[in-house]
Design a protein around this motif. Structure first.
Motif, PDB file in Angstrom:
ATOM      1  N   GLY A  68     -36.242  -6.738  39.166  1.00  0.00           N
ATOM      2  CA  GLY A  68     -34.800  -6.881  39.119  1.00  0.00           C
ATOM      3  C   GLY A  68     -34.047  -5.720  39.739  1.00  0.00           C
ATOM      4  O   GLY A  68     -32.815  -5.675  39.677  1.00  0.00           O
ATOM      5  N   SER A  69     -34.772  -4.784  40.360  1.00  0.00           N
ATOM      6  CA  SER A  69     -34.153  -3.580  40.907  1.00  0.00           C
ATOM      7  C   SER A  69     -33.784  -3.758  42.368  1.00  0.00           C
ATOM      8  O   SER A  69     -34.644  -4.004  43.218  1.00  0.00           O
ATOM      9  N   LYS A  70     -32.492  -3.613  42.665  1.00  0.00           N
ATOM     10  CA  LYS A  70     -32.037  -3.747  44.051  1.00  0.00           C
ATOM     11  C   LYS A  70     -32.648  -2.688  44.965  1.00  0.00           C
ATOM     12  O   LYS A  70     -33.068  -3.012  46.080  1.00  0.00           O
ATOM     13  N   PRO A  71     -32.719  -1.401  44.537  1.00  0.00           N
ATOM     14  CA  PRO A  71     -33.378  -0.409  45.403  1.00  0.00           C
ATOM     15  C   PRO A  71     -34.825  -0.781  45.727  1.00  0.00           C
ATOM     16  O   PRO A  71     -35.297  -0.549  46.843  1.00  0.00           O
ATOM     17  N   SER A  72     -35.527  -1.388  44.765  1.00  0.00           N
ATOM     18  CA  SER A  72     -36.895  -1.827  45.029  1.00  0.00           C
ATOM     19  C   SER A  72     -36.910  -2.918  46.082  1.00  0.00           C
ATOM     20  O   SER A  72     -37.744  -2.915  46.992  1.00  0.00           O
ATOM     21  N   HIS A  73     -35.975  -3.868  45.975  1.00  0.00           N
ATOM     22  CA  HIS A  73     -35.888  -4.950  46.962  1.00  0.00           C
ATOM     23  C   HIS A  73     -35.665  -4.377  48.352  1.00  0.00           C
ATOM     24  O   HIS A  73     -36.318  -4.765  49.316  1.00  0.00           O
ATOM     25  N   GLU A  74     -34.722  -3.446  48.442  1.00  0.00           N
ATOM     26  CA  GLU A  74     -34.404  -2.862  49.746  1.00  0.00           C
ATOM     27  C   GLU A  74     -35.598  -2.088  50.303  1.00  0.00           C
ATOM     28  O   GLU A  74     -35.878  -2.131  51.504  1.00  0.00           O
ATOM     29  N   GLY A  75     -36.294  -1.393  49.404  1.00  0.00           N
ATOM     30  CA  GLY A  75     -37.443  -0.617  49.844  1.00  0.00           C
ATOM     31  C   GLY A  75     -38.559  -1.474  50.371  1.00  0.00           C
ATOM     32  O   GLY A  75     -39.131  -1.216  51.427  1.00  0.00           O
ATOM     33  N   LEU A  76     -38.883  -2.524  49.641  1.00  0.00           N
ATOM     34  CA  LEU A  76     -39.945  -3.421  50.071  1.00  0.00           C
ATOM     35  C   LEU A  76     -39.576  -4.114  51.373  1.00  0.00           C
ATOM     36  O   LEU A  76     -40.418  -4.324  52.245  1.00  0.00           O
ATOM     37  N   SER A  77     -38.295  -4.443  51.523  1.00  0.00           N
ATOM     38  CA  SER A  77     -37.834  -5.078  52.758  1.00  0.00           C
ATOM     39  C   SER A  77     -37.972  -4.125  53.943  1.00  0.00           C
ATOM     40  O   SER A  77     -38.385  -4.522  55.039  1.00  0.00           O
ATOM     41  N   THR A  78     -37.655  -2.844  53.716  1.00  0.00           N
ATOM     42  CA  THR A  78     -37.778  -1.844  54.783  1.00  0.00           C
ATOM     43  C   THR A  78     -39.222  -1.694  55.231  1.00  0.00           C
ATOM     44  O   THR A  78     -39.524  -1.651  56.425  1.00  0.00           O
ATOM     45  N   LEU A  79     -40.118  -1.639  54.259  1.00  0.00           N
ATOM     46  CA  LEU A  79     -41.522  -1.496  54.610  1.00  0.00           C
ATOM     47  C   LEU A  79     -42.039  -2.725  55.337  1.00  0.00           C
ATOM     48  O   LEU A  79     -42.815  -2.631  56.287  1.00  0.00           O
ATOM     49  N   ASP A  80     -41.594  -3.890  54.905  1.00  0.00           N
ATOM     50  CA  ASP A  80     -42.001  -5.119  55.581  1.00  0.00           C
ATOM     51  C   ASP A  80     -41.557  -5.109  57.034  1.00  0.00           C
ATOM     52  O   ASP A  80     -42.289  -5.535  57.937  1.00  0.00           O
ATOM     53  N   GLU A  81     -40.361  -4.591  57.262  1.00  0.00           N
ATOM     54  CA  GLU A  81     -39.853  -4.480  58.630  1.00  0.00           C
ATOM     55  C   GLU A  81     -40.739  -3.573  59.470  1.00  0.00           C
ATOM     56  O   GLU A  81     -41.067  -3.881  60.619  1.00  0.00           O
ATOM     57  N   LEU A  82     -41.153  -2.441  58.892  1.00  0.00           N
ATOM     58  CA  LEU A  82     -42.033  -1.518  59.609  1.00  0.00           C
ATOM     59  C   LEU A  82     -43.392  -2.150  59.880  1.00  0.00           C
ATOM     60  O   LEU A  82     -43.979  -1.978  60.945  1.00  0.00           O
ATOM     61  N   CYS A  83     -43.897  -2.881  58.889  1.00  0.00           N
ATOM     62  CA  CYS A  83     -45.190  -3.548  59.064  1.00  0.00           C
ATOM     63  C   CYS A  83     -45.144  -4.535  60.217  1.00  0.00           C
ATOM     64  O   CYS A  83     -46.077  -4.622  61.014  1.00  0.00           O
ATOM     65  N   ALA A  84     -44.050  -5.294  60.286  1.00  0.00           N
ATOM     66  CA  ALA A  84     -43.931  -6.299  61.336  1.00  0.00           C
ATOM     67  C   ALA A  84     -43.844  -5.653  62.713  1.00  0.00           C
ATOM     68  O   ALA A  84     -44.426  -6.140  63.686  1.00  0.00           O
TER      69      ALA A  84
END
Length: 370
Positions: A68-84
């Motif tokens: 439920g943590s927005k910072p966690s959502h943003e963080g995981l999204s950022t890493l996913d972007e780097l992975c891609a």
């Protein structure tokens, strides 16, 4: 039988889980330097994931988060972007949560992250000191040894990304390190640590002029940035063969901040190349005793001292010094490979091959020619 080991390209393989909050060393820092506690967790679909299956991976980052943590959502999204963007780096992400299944499903319905979310009853989180403060990140190195344990809360991506970039730089993932550091600088142009990583990544890639410009820009900022810039400019000058300029800049750094040991390594390398081994040894010794010598430079100093001892026929001391280098920076595979050469000299072929195999597990793009 004589062996040579040389790098032919940059191998990047990280298993990563992102922390995008203010990072500080965890109170459970007793895990650092020890083997990571093993565990098996299932993802939302019931598929089991065993940490031990990652033993051959050179870097693992476990991200413990609240669904439920927005910072966690943003963080995981950022890493996913780097992975891609950097698929050649083979980033794999493991995210671990104690959140309920409904909350996790709700989180997954609003994200397109391309890695598993593992469900934890709480035991694994407690083991990794991630049961009270979230997010918490645990960074694992070769052989799944704990390198960093970080708690989150506050400034999000910046500090974690710098740490990730620094580890990538140690592991010679220079393009990835440069990209991560650039992302930080774009968000905060005053982040000196990120600028330093980017400049060193360019240096490692052989982009000497770009690296020199980046370090020069740091030197113009004053304060700690100025010293870091001069130190980097000294390294670039040495790489260009501008010995006097490198030594002059090194002396300026020593006068400004005597605690920094990188310049002693630079000076020692120059002396070693001139076959002034005793003078070089003195500088390497200074580097390992100074408090602000980065792990890579400290490991290099131990590696060079080990080579000097090997030349003197003091093989046991040489192996011990190689071990010190590896303990400080497990990604400094030169020390691992050089220890293999010592085993060869002793006729201990099994141990030599084990050393080369370990080096190749960390960087599969290294070539061992026997």
């Amino acid at each position: 039988m004589r062996s040579t080991i040389k790098p032919i390209s940059r191998y990047c393989h990280i298993v990563a889980v992102l922390l995008l909050c203010w990072c500080v060393p965890a109170h459970g820092a007793g895990l650092t330097g020890k083997p990571a506690p093993d565990f098996t967790l299932s993802d939302i679909n019931g598929a089991a994931h065993h940490l031990s299956s990652l033993k051959e991976r050179p870097m693992v980052m476990l991200f413990f988060f609240d669904a439920g943590s927005k910072p966690s959502h943003e963080g995981l999204s950022t890493l996913d972007e780097l992975c891609a963007k950097y698929r050649h780096s083979d980033l794999v992400v493991w995210a671990i949560t104690k959140s309920g299944k409904d909350d996790v499903l709700r989180f997954l319905s609003h994200t397109s992250i391309d890695f598993p979310v593992l469900m934890d009853s709480g035991a694994v989180s407690k083991t990794y000191r991630a049961d009270r403060i979230l997010p918490t990140t645990c960074i694992l190195g070769p052989d799944l040894k704990v390198l960093d344990l970080l708690h989150g809360g506050g400034k999000s991506a910046e500090i974690m990304l710098v740490r990730l970039a620094q580890r990538a730089l140690q592991h010679r993932k220079n393009d990835f390190a440069a990209a991560v550091s650039l992302k930080v600088v774009q968000s905060n142009p005053e982040n000196v640590s990120a600028q330093v990583v980017g400049a060193h990544a360019a240096l490692n890639q052989g982009k000497l002029d770009a690296s020199e410009r980046a370090f020069a820009a740091l030197a113009e900022q004053g304060g700690k940035a100025r010293v870091a810039g001069q130190e980097g400019m000294s390294a670039v000058a040495a790489k260009k063969g501008q010995v006097q300029k490198a030594l002059s800049l090194a002396r300026q750094v020593e006068q400004s901040d005597p605690s920094r040991g990188t310049v002693n390594v630079i000076k020692a390398d120059v002396l070693y190349s001139q076959n002034k081994k005793q003078a070089a040894e003195d500088e390497y010794q200074k580097a390992i005793t100074k408090p602000n010598t980065p792990p890579r430079q400290r490991a290099k100093a131990y590696n060079q001292l080990a080579r000097i001892r090997a030349d003197q026929g003091r093989l046991e001391q040489s192996k011990s010094l190689y071990d010190r280098a590896i303990a400080i920076d497990p990604y400094y595979i030169e020390a691992t490979a050089n220890k293999g050469l010592i085993y060869e000299r002793e006729g201990r072929w099994d141990q030599a091959l084990a050393s080369y195999d370990k080096a190749l597990r960390i960087d599969k793009q290294y070539v061992v020619a026997l």
